[in-house]
Design an enzyme around this catalytic site. Structure first.
Site, short mmCIF file in Angstrom:
data_model
loop_
_atom_site.label_atom_id
_atom_site.label_comp_id
_atom_site.label_asym_id
_atom_site.label_seq_id
_atom_site.Cartn_x
_atom_site.Cartn_y
_atom_site.Cartn_z
N ALA A 138 0.80 -1.78 -0.20
CA ALA A 138 0.19 -0.27 -0.14
C ALA A 138 0.72 1.04 -0.16
O ALA A 138 0.89 2.52 -0.71
CB ALA A 138 -1.25 -0.24 1.31
N ASN A 165 4.28 -7.45 5.24
CA ASN A 165 3.27 -8.75 5.04
C ASN A 165 3.33 -8.62 3.30
O ASN A 165 2.62 -10.26 3.27
CB ASN A 165 1.77 -8.15 5.89
CG ASN A 165 1.90 -8.93 6.97
OD1 ASN A 165 3.15 -9.51 7.11
ND2 ASN A 165 0.51 -9.17 7.59
N THR A 166 3.21 -7.39 2.29
CA THR A 166 3.53 -7.70 0.88
C THR A 166 4.47 -8.77 0.96
O THR A 166 4.42 -9.70 -0.40
CB THR A 166 3.29 -7.27 0.12
OG1 THR A 166 2.74 -6.01 1.20
CG2 THR A 166 3.16 -7.16 -1.16
N GLY A 171 -1.28 -15.96 -2.86
CA GLY A 171 -1.60 -16.65 -3.70
C GLY A 171 -1.97 -15.86 -5.35
O GLY A 171 -1.61 -15.94 -6.60
N GLY A 172 -1.97 -14.56 -5.22
CA GLY A 172 -1.97 -13.46 -6.25
C GLY A 172 -3.04 -12.25 -5.65
O GLY A 172 -3.27 -12.05 -4.44
N VAL A 279 7.94 6.17 12.49
CA VAL A 279 7.57 7.32 13.09
C VAL A 279 6.73 7.23 14.02
O VAL A 279 5.90 6.12 14.43
CB VAL A 279 5.91 7.52 11.54
CG1 VAL A 279 4.74 8.76 12.22
CG2 VAL A 279 6.75 7.99 10.56
N HIS A 364 -5.80 -17.97 8.98
CA HIS A 364 -6.23 -18.05 7.79
C HIS A 364 -5.78 -20.38 7.70
O HIS A 364 -5.18 -20.93 8.62
CB HIS A 364 -4.58 -18.22 7.25
CG HIS A 364 -4.19 -18.87 5.65
ND1 HIS A 364 -4.03 -20.23 5.34
CD2 HIS A 364 -4.50 -18.38 4.30
CE1 HIS A 364 -3.50 -19.99 3.52
NE2 HIS A 364 -4.10 -18.93 3.37
N GLU A 377 -2.63 -20.28 -0.58
CA GLU A 377 -4.43 -21.15 -1.15
C GLU A 377 -4.62 -21.73 -2.37
O GLU A 377 -5.55 -22.31 -2.84
CB GLU A 377 -5.53 -20.06 -1.07
CG GLU A 377 -7.73 -20.52 -0.31
CD GLU A 377 -7.80 -19.08 0.20
OE1 GLU A 377 -8.06 -19.50 0.87
OE2 GLU A 377 -7.98 -17.86 -0.77
N ARG A 380 -4.61 -25.42 -2.67
CA ARG A 380 -6.51 -25.54 -2.97
C ARG A 380 -7.02 -25.43 -4.27
O ARG A 380 -7.81 -26.54 -4.79
CB ARG A 380 -6.56 -25.22 -1.85
CG ARG A 380 -6.69 -26.07 -0.44
CD ARG A 380 -7.08 -25.37 0.39
NE ARG A 380 -6.52 -24.27 1.53
CZ ARG A 380 -7.20 -23.52 0.94
NH1 ARG A 380 -8.82 -23.33 1.69
NH2 ARG A 380 -6.27 -22.30 1.55
N ARG A 401 -12.01 -18.37 4.30
CA ARG A 401 -10.83 -18.96 5.18
C ARG A 401 -11.40 -19.12 6.53
O ARG A 401 -11.30 -19.88 7.20
CB ARG A 401 -10.40 -18.58 5.39
CG ARG A 401 -8.89 -17.73 3.89
CD ARG A 401 -7.91 -17.13 3.96
NE ARG A 401 -7.37 -17.03 3.04
CZ ARG A 401 -6.49 -15.82 2.74
NH1 ARG A 401 -6.75 -14.85 3.42
NH2 ARG A 401 -5.89 -16.31 1.36
N HIS A 503 -4.03 -14.94 10.35
CA HIS A 503 -2.86 -14.25 9.67
C HIS A 503 -3.23 -12.72 8.74
O HIS A 503 -2.59 -12.30 7.83
CB HIS A 503 -4.39 -15.26 8.02
CG HIS A 503 -3.66 -15.20 6.54
ND1 HIS A 503 -2.56 -15.05 6.27
CD2 HIS A 503 -4.22 -14.48 6.24
CE1 HIS A 503 -1.96 -15.16 5.28
NE2 HIS A 503 -3.32 -14.74 4.63
N HIS A 504 -4.59 -11.86 8.93
CA HIS A 504 -4.95 -10.67 8.60
C HIS A 504 -6.41 -10.39 9.66
O HIS A 504 -6.96 -10.96 10.03
CB HIS A 504 -5.99 -11.07 7.13
CG HIS A 504 -5.66 -9.40 6.89
ND1 HIS A 504 -5.54 -9.32 6.21
CD2 HIS A 504 -7.26 -8.59 6.62
CE1 HIS A 504 -5.66 -8.26 4.70
NE2 HIS A 504 -7.02 -7.43 5.48
N GLU A 533 -4.06 -2.68 4.86
CA GLU A 533 -4.57 -3.69 6.20
C GLU A 533 -4.66 -2.93 7.79
O GLU A 533 -5.80 -2.98 8.96
CB GLU A 533 -3.54 -4.50 6.95
CG GLU A 533 -3.96 -5.37 7.44
CD GLU A 533 -3.44 -6.62 7.60
OE1 GLU A 533 -3.83 -7.86 8.56
OE2 GLU A 533 -2.48 -7.51 6.69
N ARG A 543 -11.90 -11.54 5.58
CA ARG A 543 -11.00 -11.71 4.04
C ARG A 543 -11.25 -12.57 3.42
O ARG A 543 -10.67 -13.74 3.47
CB ARG A 543 -9.70 -11.80 4.22
CG ARG A 543 -9.35 -9.99 2.98
CD ARG A 543 -7.81 -9.73 3.41
NE ARG A 543 -6.85 -10.51 3.72
CZ ARG A 543 -5.87 -11.76 3.01
NH1 ARG A 543 -6.38 -11.50 1.78
NH2 ARG A 543 -5.41 -12.74 3.96
N ALA A 548 -6.77 -9.02 -0.26
CA ALA A 548 -5.87 -8.17 0.71
C ALA A 548 -4.60 -7.22 -0.20
O ALA A 548 -4.40 -6.23 -0.35
CB ALA A 548 -4.45 -9.03 1.46
#
Length: 569
Positions: A138, A165-166, A171-172, A279, A364, A377, A380, A401, A503-504, A533, A543, A548
């Site tokens: 982000a 975290n990115t 997954g995608g 900061v 997750h 993910e 699967r 999830r 996870h999130h 996030e 989510r 994300a």
């Protein structure tokens, strides 16, 4: 002859320990990283390290950047006493070990680093147009977009390298109605994406934010590709009605690919990045944001700015904060980068910002049992199934999830086994990394696999045969799973024991669809923006996998654009 043999023996010994002098100035040595040996070539001149080159390794894209960061820090400080990169501890230690062996061969003594010393020029109060706080997806997106809209930008990252975290996103990125979907004949729409996201979030989502994200998703993918991101494949992920998750060629982890592309874009544009810069306060005067206070080492300084974008991530790696907002998750592990501890959320609250959905924290379902390694993910999505200790399926593997996590916890041992075959592995390169790390159990036959993981071999074989019939007939009669890409028939077969972990965090700072931060009174705090996030409302109570990355790029880009436009007023 004896002399020559002695020389050969000495050289052979150096090779065995991983160290060989290449001459007066260059030395090779090896250290043990996360996935294997890290071999470096160190150039020494006048008893000082001039250059460090990693010549051989088996580390991931993310840790490749960590090695670059560590190497630069060692050279700049002429010391091995530099901080490890968060999330890449083994890689950092392996590299430092290798460099240490090389300089020892060179007879160089490195100094102990006084970490309290910070260059004076890094502590001066300065001014800019826009400050972006946080160097994950982000923040990187926001910094680039603000720059492209004419703003002078400084990006601050509290860790030694960007990515946050990115770096762990595997997954995608979900997007609807994209050029790639059309090319592949996949029928999708922004409205269907919207409906799937609302359903996945149990309709707790902020509708305005979801509409903005789903409408802009195709543009986000185009923007990333324009920046050099490899997004060439589309697959299924949990909670999606159609193939919608866009990923790199071969199913590589998407996060490091995006971070590499965006970081390279920042460097090309000359956008200033200050790492190891935390900061500690958002400055505000007469209701308007005026800048931030930055901590570097044990010193502080101020950056004056007309707009501030907060992109510091959630709080998934802060167990105390997780437990505060959702006591039921006490004791759970986490898949998060160690830096994701929620300080940015607290800073926004101190500046008058409101919070939303803080108790909504996602687990997750496929995290290696009793470890923190997350299994994407996409495994699967490519056809892997989940079985319990009786060798039986118990859930639609592509459910949301929260549903899959709850189902796993209801099984014996509060875990399950992710089972797949060589065909799945060959269609998803991320699995190669799991195999190298020793996370998988492998066997030539299902009977042998069942024995190794301790499940009923007769039942496991029956389960696979039944599932393969579902694939053949294109209908899952047991759990109505959509997307049955392949039968699991090709040995070797694989299994990974998995269970849920934090996870999130879906809750966070309250924003509108312009990414402006809202106060408790619902009014905009002028000059303060947030994306990723750190924010709440986008994902509701759950989510969907792949959303994300859509969130961070879409809203990061919007935050950059709007903060740049704000300073022109």
């Amino acid at each position: 002859m004896l002399k020559n043999n002695l020389v050969k023996k000495i050289l052979s010994t150096f090779f065995i320990v991983g160290s060989l002098a290449l001459g007066a100035k260059e030395y090779i040595a090896s250290g043990e990283g996360y996935n294997g040996s890290i071999q470096v070539k160190v150039e020494v001149e006048n008893k000082a390290i001039k250059n460090i080159e990693v010549v051989k390794h088996e580390e991931s894209n993310f840790t490749k950047r960590a090695m670059k960061t560590i190497s630069e820090e060692i050279i700049a400080n002429q010391s091995l006493d530099v901080d490890n990169v968060a999330g890449a501890t083994y890689t950092s230690e392996g590299l430092k070990s290798a460099v240490g062996k090389a300089v020892a061969m060179a007879g160089v003594t490195l100094k102990k680093l006084d970490k309290s010393i910070v260059k004076n020029e890094e502590l001066k109060d300065i001014s800019t147009d826009v400050v972006v706080v946080g160097g994950g997806g982000a923040g990187l997106s926001a910094a680039i977009a603000a720059n492209e809209n004419g703003a002078k930008v400084i990006l601050l990252e509290k860790m030694a390298m960007v990515g946050g975290n990115t770096n762990y996103a595997t997954g995608g990125i979900n997007a609807a109605n994209t050029d790639l979907q059309k090319k592949l004949g996949i029928e999708d729409s922004e409205e269907l994406f919207y409906q799937d996201t609302m359903k996945g979030g149990k309709n707790l989502n902020n509708k305005s934010l979801v509409k903005k994200m789903t409408d802009e998703s195709k543009n986000a993918v185009s923007w990333l590709i324009e920046k050099g991101t490899d997004l060439t494949e589309v697959s299924f992920s949990g909670g999606q009605s159609v193939k919608r998750i866009h990923r790199p060629t071969g199913g590589k982890a998407v996060g490091p690919v995006i971070v590499d592309a965006l970081n390279s874009t920042l460097e090309k544009k000359g956008i200033e990045i200050r790492t190891n810069s935390e900061v500690v306060k958002i400055l505000k005067k007469d209701g308007k944001i005026t800048g931030v206070v930055v901590k570097k080492g044990d010193k502080q300084y101020e950056i004056s700015a007309k707009a501030v974008v907060m992109a510091t991530g959630g709080f998934g790696a802060n167990p105390e904060m997780v437990t505060k907002y959702n006591p039921a998750l006490e004791g759970f592990g986490s898949t998060n980068n160690p830096a994701i501890t929620g300080e940015g959320i607290k800073l926004v609250v101190d500046a008058g910002g409101a919070l939303i959905d803080m108790k909504e924290i996602q687990t997750h379902p496929t995290v290696v049992h009793n470890k923190s390694d997350m299994i994407t993910e996409s495994v699967r999505g490519e056809g892997a199934i989940l079985v319990n200790r009786d060798g039986q399926r118990f859930i639609n593997e592509l459910e949301t999830r929260d549903v899959v996590s709850k189902a796993e916890l209801s099984q014996k041992g509060k875990s399950a086994f992710l089972v797949f075959d060589q065909g799945v592995r060959e269609n998803l390169s991320a699995i190669n990394g799991y195999v190298k790390k020793g996370l998988t159990v492998q066997a030539d036959t299902l009977e042998e696999l069942a024995k190794k993981i301790g499940v009923n071999s007769v039942e496991l074989t029956k389960t696979l045969n039944k599932y393969n019939e579902f694939v053949k007939n294109k209908e899952d009669l047991d759990f109505a799973k959509k997307g049955l890409p392949r039968a699991l028939v090709t040995g070797p077969f694989y299994a990974i024991e998995v269970s849920p972990a934090i996870h999130h965090t879906m809750g966070g700072v309250h924003i509108n669809d312009r990414t402006e931060v809202l106060g408790e009174d619902g009014k905009v705090i002028e000059g303060l923006y947030a994306a990723g996030e750190i924010t709440g409302g986008v994902h509701g109570a759950n989510r969907i996998g792949g959303n994300a990355v859509t969130d961070i790029v879409v809203f990061g880009k919007i935050a950059g654009e709007n903060s740049a436009n704000f300073i022109k007023k």
